[in-house]
Motif scaffolding. Structure first.
Motif, PDB file in Angstrom:
ATOM      1  N   LEU A   1     -16.445  -2.699   2.077  1.00  0.00           N
ATOM      2  CA  LEU A   1     -15.834  -1.565   1.695  1.00  0.00           C
ATOM      3  C   LEU A   1     -16.499  -1.048   0.477  1.00  0.00           C
ATOM      4  O   LEU A   1     -16.173  -1.585  -0.487  1.00  0.00           O
ATOM      5  N   ALA A   2     -17.016  -0.041   0.471  1.00  0.00           N
ATOM      6  CA  ALA A   2     -17.781   0.482  -0.682  1.00  0.00           C
ATOM      7  C   ALA A   2     -16.735   1.162  -1.666  1.00  0.00           C
ATOM      8  O   ALA A   2     -15.699   1.694  -1.200  1.00  0.00           O
ATOM      9  N   SER A   3     -16.949   1.385  -2.928  1.00  0.00           N
ATOM     10  CA  SER A   3     -16.079   2.156  -3.739  1.00  0.00           C
ATOM     11  C   SER A   3     -15.906   3.477  -3.270  1.00  0.00           C
ATOM     12  O   SER A   3     -17.145   4.039  -3.054  1.00  0.00           O
ATOM     13  N   GLY A   4     -15.032   3.999  -3.104  1.00  0.00           N
ATOM     14  CA  GLY A   4     -14.768   5.469  -2.720  1.00  0.00           C
ATOM     15  C   GLY A   4     -14.302   5.424  -1.417  1.00  0.00           C
ATOM     16  O   GLY A   4     -14.205   6.499  -0.983  1.00  0.00           O
ATOM     17  N   MET A   5     -14.516   4.300  -0.637  1.00  0.00           N
ATOM     18  CA  MET A   5     -14.223   4.358   0.794  1.00  0.00           C
ATOM     19  C   MET A   5     -12.747   4.822   0.945  1.00  0.00           C
ATOM     20  O   MET A   5     -12.307   5.384   2.337  1.00  0.00           O
ATOM     21  N   PHE A   6     -11.781   4.675   0.459  1.00  0.00           N
ATOM     22  CA  PHE A   6     -10.451   5.067   0.496  1.00  0.00           C
ATOM     23  C   PHE A   6     -10.031   6.553   0.213  1.00  0.00           C
ATOM     24  O   PHE A   6      -8.977   6.935   0.058  1.00  0.00           O
ATOM     25  N   GLY A   7     -11.295   7.272  -0.306  1.00  0.00           N
ATOM     26  CA  GLY A   7     -11.177   8.752  -0.856  1.00  0.00           C
ATOM     27  C   GLY A   7     -10.743   8.564  -2.213  1.00  0.00           C
ATOM     28  O   GLY A   7     -10.297   9.609  -2.602  1.00  0.00           O
TER      29      GLY A   7
ATOM     30  N   THR B   1       0.512   1.105   4.945  1.00  0.00           N
ATOM     31  CA  THR B   1       1.747   1.199   4.603  1.00  0.00           C
ATOM     32  C   THR B   1       2.618  -0.008   4.251  1.00  0.00           C
ATOM     33  O   THR B   1       3.228  -0.541   3.368  1.00  0.00           O
ATOM     34  N   GLN B   2       2.102  -0.880   5.077  1.00  0.00           N
ATOM     35  CA  GLN B   2       3.073  -2.373   5.347  1.00  0.00           C
ATOM     36  C   GLN B   2       2.362  -3.139   4.081  1.00  0.00           C
ATOM     37  O   GLN B   2       3.068  -3.976   3.597  1.00  0.00           O
ATOM     38  N   LYS B   3       1.114  -2.898   3.762  1.00  0.00           N
ATOM     39  CA  LYS B   3       0.270  -3.549   2.802  1.00  0.00           C
ATOM     40  C   LYS B   3       1.182  -3.220   1.303  1.00  0.00           C
ATOM     41  O   LYS B   3       1.170  -3.985   0.408  1.00  0.00           O
ATOM     42  N   GLY B   4       1.418  -2.051   1.046  1.00  0.00           N
ATOM     43  CA  GLY B   4       2.209  -1.589   0.048  1.00  0.00           C
ATOM     44  C   GLY B   4       1.294  -1.618  -1.322  1.00  0.00           C
ATOM     45  O   GLY B   4       2.116  -1.593  -2.507  1.00  0.00           O
ATOM     46  N   THR B   5       0.128  -1.426  -1.317  1.00  0.00           N
ATOM     47  CA  THR B   5      -0.695  -1.200  -2.466  1.00  0.00           C
ATOM     48  C   THR B   5      -1.376   0.126  -2.208  1.00  0.00           C
ATOM     49  O   THR B   5      -2.668   0.127  -2.031  1.00  0.00           O
ATOM     50  N   PRO B   6      -0.858   1.335  -2.584  1.00  0.00           N
ATOM     51  CA  PRO B   6      -1.136   2.572  -2.067  1.00  0.00           C
ATOM     52  C   PRO B   6      -2.413   3.080  -3.172  1.00  0.00           C
ATOM     53  O   PRO B   6      -2.834   4.160  -2.621  1.00  0.00           O
ATOM     54  N   GLY B   7      -2.522   2.418  -4.201  1.00  0.00           N
ATOM     55  CA  GLY B   7      -3.125   3.178  -5.224  1.00  0.00           C
ATOM     56  C   GLY B   7      -2.467   4.427  -5.976  1.00  0.00           C
ATOM     57  O   GLY B   7      -1.191   4.581  -5.528  1.00  0.00           O
ATOM     58  N   ALA B   8      -2.766   5.040  -7.018  1.00  0.00           N
ATOM     59  CA  ALA B   8      -2.097   5.950  -7.792  1.00  0.00           C
ATOM     60  C   ALA B   8      -2.760   7.348  -8.042  1.00  0.00           C
ATOM     61  O   ALA B   8      -3.976   7.703  -8.085  1.00  0.00           O
ATOM     62  N   TYR B   9      -1.737   8.231  -7.734  1.00  0.00           N
ATOM     63  CA  TYR B   9      -2.130   9.629  -8.086  1.00  0.00           C
ATOM     64  C   TYR B   9      -1.825   9.808  -9.424  1.00  0.00           C
ATOM     65  O   TYR B   9      -0.901   9.411  -9.978  1.00  0.00           O
ATOM     66  N   LEU B  10      -2.712  10.679 -10.351  1.00  0.00           N
ATOM     67  CA  LEU B  10      -2.487  11.001 -11.461  1.00  0.00           C
ATOM     68  C   LEU B  10      -2.591  12.320 -11.843  1.00  0.00           C
ATOM     69  O   LEU B  10      -3.429  12.998 -11.378  1.00  0.00           O
TER      70      LEU B  10
ATOM     71  N   LEU C   1      -3.467  10.733   8.736  1.00  0.00           N
ATOM     72  CA  LEU C   1      -4.294  10.436  10.038  1.00  0.00           C
ATOM     73  C   LEU C   1      -5.741  10.648   9.900  1.00  0.00           C
ATOM     74  O   LEU C   1      -6.534  10.080  10.485  1.00  0.00           O
ATOM     75  N   THR C   2      -5.950  11.505   8.798  1.00  0.00           N
ATOM     76  CA  THR C   2      -7.532  11.854   8.462  1.00  0.00           C
ATOM     77  C   THR C   2      -7.974  10.485   7.680  1.00  0.00           C
ATOM     78  O   THR C   2      -9.142  10.123   8.014  1.00  0.00           O
ATOM     79  N   PHE C   3      -7.058   9.943   6.887  1.00  0.00           N
ATOM     80  CA  PHE C   3      -7.679   8.563   6.352  1.00  0.00           C
ATOM     81  C   PHE C   3      -7.763   7.608   7.511  1.00  0.00           C
ATOM     82  O   PHE C   3      -8.699   6.865   7.469  1.00  0.00           O
ATOM     83  N   GLN C   4      -6.817   7.666   8.525  1.00  0.00           N
ATOM     84  CA  GLN C   4      -7.285   6.207   9.680  1.00  0.00           C
ATOM     85  C   GLN C   4      -8.265   6.934  10.551  1.00  0.00           C
ATOM     86  O   GLN C   4      -9.143   5.977  10.672  1.00  0.00           O
ATOM     87  N   GLY C   5      -8.629   8.005  10.697  1.00  0.00           N
ATOM     88  CA  GLY C   5      -9.811   8.604  11.350  1.00  0.00           C
ATOM     89  C   GLY C   5     -11.175   8.080  10.486  1.00  0.00           C
ATOM     90  O   GLY C   5     -12.060   7.468  11.038  1.00  0.00           O
ATOM     91  N   HIS C   6     -11.059   8.277   9.142  1.00  0.00           N
ATOM     92  CA  HIS C   6     -12.165   7.909   8.469  1.00  0.00           C
ATOM     93  C   HIS C   6     -12.419   6.272   8.303  1.00  0.00           C
ATOM     94  O   HIS C   6     -13.576   5.937   8.354  1.00  0.00           O
ATOM     95  N   MET C   7     -11.388   5.711   8.337  1.00  0.00           N
ATOM     96  CA  MET C   7     -11.501   4.185   8.296  1.00  0.00           C
ATOM     97  C   MET C   7     -12.085   3.526   9.611  1.00  0.00           C
ATOM     98  O   MET C   7     -12.529   2.587   9.606  1.00  0.00           O
ATOM     99  N   GLY C   8     -11.499   4.484  10.711  1.00  0.00           N
ATOM    100  CA  GLY C   8     -11.888   3.836  12.021  1.00  0.00           C
ATOM    101  C   GLY C   8     -11.293   2.437  12.591  1.00  0.00           C
ATOM    102  O   GLY C   8     -11.693   1.706  13.352  1.00  0.00           O
ATOM    103  N   GLU C   9      -9.931   2.334  11.959  1.00  0.00           N
ATOM    104  CA  GLU C   9      -9.102   1.123  12.203  1.00  0.00           C
ATOM    105  C   GLU C   9      -7.807   1.509  13.007  1.00  0.00           C
ATOM    106  O   GLU C   9      -7.135   2.406  12.454  1.00  0.00           O
ATOM    107  N   LYS C  10      -7.753   0.981  13.967  1.00  0.00           N
ATOM    108  CA  LYS C  10      -6.609   1.311  14.738  1.00  0.00           C
ATOM    109  C   LYS C  10      -5.403   0.887  14.234  1.00  0.00           C
ATOM    110  O   LYS C  10      -5.064  -0.260  13.543  1.00  0.00           O
ATOM    111  N   GLY C  11      -4.249   1.744  14.113  1.00  0.00           N
ATOM    112  CA  GLY C  11      -3.114   1.611  13.413  1.00  0.00           C
ATOM    113  C   GLY C  11      -3.095   1.437  11.947  1.00  0.00           C
ATOM    114  O   GLY C  11      -2.329   0.799  11.360  1.00  0.00           O
ATOM    115  N   TRP C  12      -4.162   2.101  11.370  1.00  0.00           N
ATOM    116  CA  TRP C  12      -4.618   2.159  10.010  1.00  0.00           C
ATOM    117  C   TRP C  12      -3.319   2.368   8.982  1.00  0.00           C
ATOM    118  O   TRP C  12      -3.042   1.835   8.074  1.00  0.00           O
TER     119      TRP C  12
END
Length: 225
Positions: A87-93, A146-155, A130-141
């Motif tokens: 996962l390259a830096s920036g991959m999560f948007g 959400t279950q992982k619970g480490t969402p990163g932060a808005y500032l 769902l845009t994030f899910q489509g970008h990641m290409g992972e089923k059930g993303w």
């Protein structure tokens, strides 16, 4: 603690977004050199807080309280191990990929100085779409993220200026409440009973998150400002 990577996105046409023109800026890539950071304006009018960065779906993204999005490189590394792919830096948007900073463990209202000029303030966790899910290409993303619970932060931007990859990050203010990004995220996603606790962060919260917590308390009780 430092800014490992500074990432910007350009509008890109995709088939997995419901944005009116079918474009998204989620595919963010590392850039060299300084980038200007400033408050972009209200949600729906202002886009990204970083010059040259695209926010295409302004109904849900961008604006003063979501001016910048940060993710810890350590969390990306953890996801790499789980997903079995790089996962390259920036991959999560994310605009900011940090090193040595517990982004999801940051408190709402916590302030970071990045480089000599810029000060940012934590407002909330990122809600997956769902845009994030489509970008990641992972089923059930969306569910997995959400279950992982480490969402990163808005500032939000407190002091504007220029930043660049490699800049040091310093925590210059840490509120005395215990409302972390991770707790706030769980409260609005999987554990609604935590919403009364979120009110302790007060006006430092993203206004939408604050309204959600207030409505919950008004309906169910369980806390007060």
């Amino acid at each position: 603690m430092k800014l490992l990577s500074l990432n910007l996105g350009r509008p890109k046409a995709v088939d997995y977004t419901d944005q009116a023109e079918g474009v998204t800026g989620i595919d963010k890539r590392p850039v060299e050199g300084p980038v200007r950071v400033a408050a972009p304006g209200p949600k729906g009018v202002g886009a990204s807080g970083l010059a040259g960065d695209a926010v295409c779906e302004m109904r849900h993204h961008g604006g003063d309280h979501q001016a910048v999005y940060a993710v810890a490189r350590e969390d990306l590394d953890d996801w790499e191990r789980e997903l079995g792919r790089p996962l390259a830096s920036g991959m999560f948007g994310e605009n900011l990929t940090t090193e040595g900073l517990d982004v999801s463990g940051a408190r709402i209202g916590e302030r970071w100085r990045i480089g000599p000029e810029v000060v940012l303030e934590v407002t909330s966790g990122r809600i997956p779409c769902l845009t994030f899910q489509g970008h990641m290409g992972e089923k059930g993303w969306v569910r997995r993220f959400t279950q992982k619970g480490t969402p990163g932060a808005y500032l939000r931007v407190i002091e504007p200026g220029e930043i660049r990859a490699g800049d040091p990050i310093e925590i210059v203010h840490r509120p005395d409440h215990e409302v972390t990004v991770a707790l706030q995220f769980r409260a609005v996603t999987t554990e609604r009973g935590l919403l009364p606790q979120v009110l302790a962060a007060g006006d430092a919260l993203h206004p939408d998150a604050l309204e959600t917590a207030r409505k919950y308390v008004a309906k169910y009780g369980g806390g007060a400002e």
